[in-house]
Design an enzyme around this catalytic site. Structure first.
Site, PDB file in Angstrom:
ATOM      1  CG  ASN A 198      51.839  62.348  31.700  1.00 14.42           C
ATOM      2  OD1 ASN A 198      50.935  63.167  31.568  1.00 14.42           O
ATOM      3  ND2 ASN A 198      51.810  61.378  32.597  1.00 14.42           N
ATOM      4  CB  VAL A 199      56.220  65.839  27.634  1.00 18.26           C
ATOM      5  CG1 VAL A 199      55.062  66.108  26.675  1.00 18.26           C
ATOM      6  CG2 VAL A 199      56.248  66.886  28.751  1.00 18.26           C
ATOM      7  CB  CYS A 240      70.065  74.523  15.135  1.00 10.05           C
ATOM      8  SG  CYS A 240      70.692  72.990  14.419  1.00 10.05           S
ATOM      9  CB  SER A 288      40.825  66.034  33.391  1.00  7.91           C
ATOM     10  OG  SER A 288      41.749  66.827  32.674  1.00  7.91           O
ATOM     11  CG  ASN A 319      41.143  61.844  36.556  1.00  5.24           C
ATOM     12  OD1 ASN A 319      42.365  61.964  36.587  1.00  5.24           O
ATOM     13  ND2 ASN A 319      40.327  62.881  36.447  1.00  5.24           N
ATOM     14  CG  HIS A 359      50.676  65.666  23.977  1.00  2.00           C
ATOM     15  ND1 HIS A 359      49.830  65.778  25.048  1.00  2.00           N
ATOM     16  CD2 HIS A 359      49.875  65.591  22.881  1.00  2.00           C
ATOM     17  CE1 HIS A 359      48.569  65.761  24.618  1.00  2.00           C
ATOM     18  NE2 HIS A 359      48.577  65.640  23.322  1.00  2.00           N
ATOM     19  CB  CYS A 390      66.991  72.043  14.721  1.00  2.00           C
ATOM     20  SG  CYS A 390      67.121  73.392  13.521  1.00  2.00           S
TER      21      CYS A 390
END
Ligand SMILES: [Zn+2]
EC number: 2.3.1.286
Length: 273
Positions: free
Chosen positions: A101-102, A177, A219, A243, A118, A126
């Protein structure tokens, strides 16, 4: 004996866990899952790295959707799964928590030994000079440059962007940037982009120090996460998964718990104390 007993037994048997988490941990926090119970896309697949870097209109579209989705992402709070995994770490059971997850919600819940496989949606990078900056600062700039877009409501996707079908994105103003004029990109690994090798190496060495793998709310359809389960099985380490629905690793699992992940992990932690 309640339904969490087999999982509690697994955790007692393997004191140092490598925890691998996915979108299922964050659905209770209002961040929807990409995939359904069969691992299929629920909505169109997200933008690829190649499209983002190669096409300015794609970038305008991405940032327009991201600007409108950002309040949901930045306002999300840890749910039962995040809180339970932070307690599991406090109890000394977690060698590493590797998340796909981010959203940063494991850190927000208090987990410390984490790798964001991730990347993090709350950070911008940048692509020319490499400087990192807070996504919140870019949000203020985007809102200032695009007041006409600020009021749109849209459905939110797991990477923090939103559905805005049919809009003309050519007029959406995206800053470059401030330091070098380069292209700004969320500091997350896009589809079609590689995970930084050092991040993978760090996770692999942590896996080597752990006794077993606990998959929570994933998953495992994305190879960058699935390969850690493959590596664990190759090394003879057992793998448990919590899950709802199928995982890509179902035939590799020692234990599969088909239960909402927050509920299962909360029961697990309560049962251990
Ligand atoms: Zn730059």
């Amino acid at each position: 004996m309640n339904s969490s007993a087999p999982l509690a037994a697994f955790v007692r048997r393997h004191p140092r866990l490598f925890v691998l988490t996915g979108a299922g941990c964050s659905t209770e926090s209002g961040i929807p899952d990409y995939r359904d119970g069969n691992g299929e896309w629920k909505r169109p697949a997200p933008v690829t790295y190649q499209a983002f870097m190669g096409d300015e209109l794609t970038r305008r579209r991405y940032w327009a959707r991201s600007m409108i989705g950002f309040p949901v992402m930045s306002g999300a709070r840890p749910g039962a799964a995040h809180l339970a995994l932070a307690k599991l770490e406090c109890a000394g059971k977690v060698g590493l928590l590797l998340t796909q997850n981010v959203d940063g919600l494991h850190s927000a819940a208090g987990s410390r030994s984490t790798i964001d496989l991730h990347g993090r949606i709350d950070t911008v990078r940048c692509m020319a000079c490499g400087i990192h900056s807070p996504r919140a600062a870019l949000q203020a700039d985007l809102l200032r440059r695009n007041p006409r877009w600020a009021g749109f409501e849209a459905r939110i996707a797991p990477d923090g962007d939103a559905d805005l079908d049919g809009r003309d994105f050519a007029s959406f103003d995206v800053p470059a940037c401030a330091h070098c004029g380069g292209v700004l990109k969320p500091d997350v690994v896009f589809f079609g982009e590689s995970v930084p090798p050092q991040r993978v190496a760090d996770a692999r060495s942590a896996l080597a120090e752990c006794d077993a793998v606990l998959v929570a709310g994933s998953s495992l359809m994305v190879y960058s996460g699935f390969r850690f389960v493959q590596a664990a099985v190759t090394a003879g380490k057992p793998v448990a998964a919590v899950n709802l629905g199928r995982t890509r690793a179902d035939d590799l699992l020692t234990l599969k718990v088909q239960q909402p992940v927050g509920e299962a992990l909360a029961e697990l932690v309560a049962g251990l104390s």
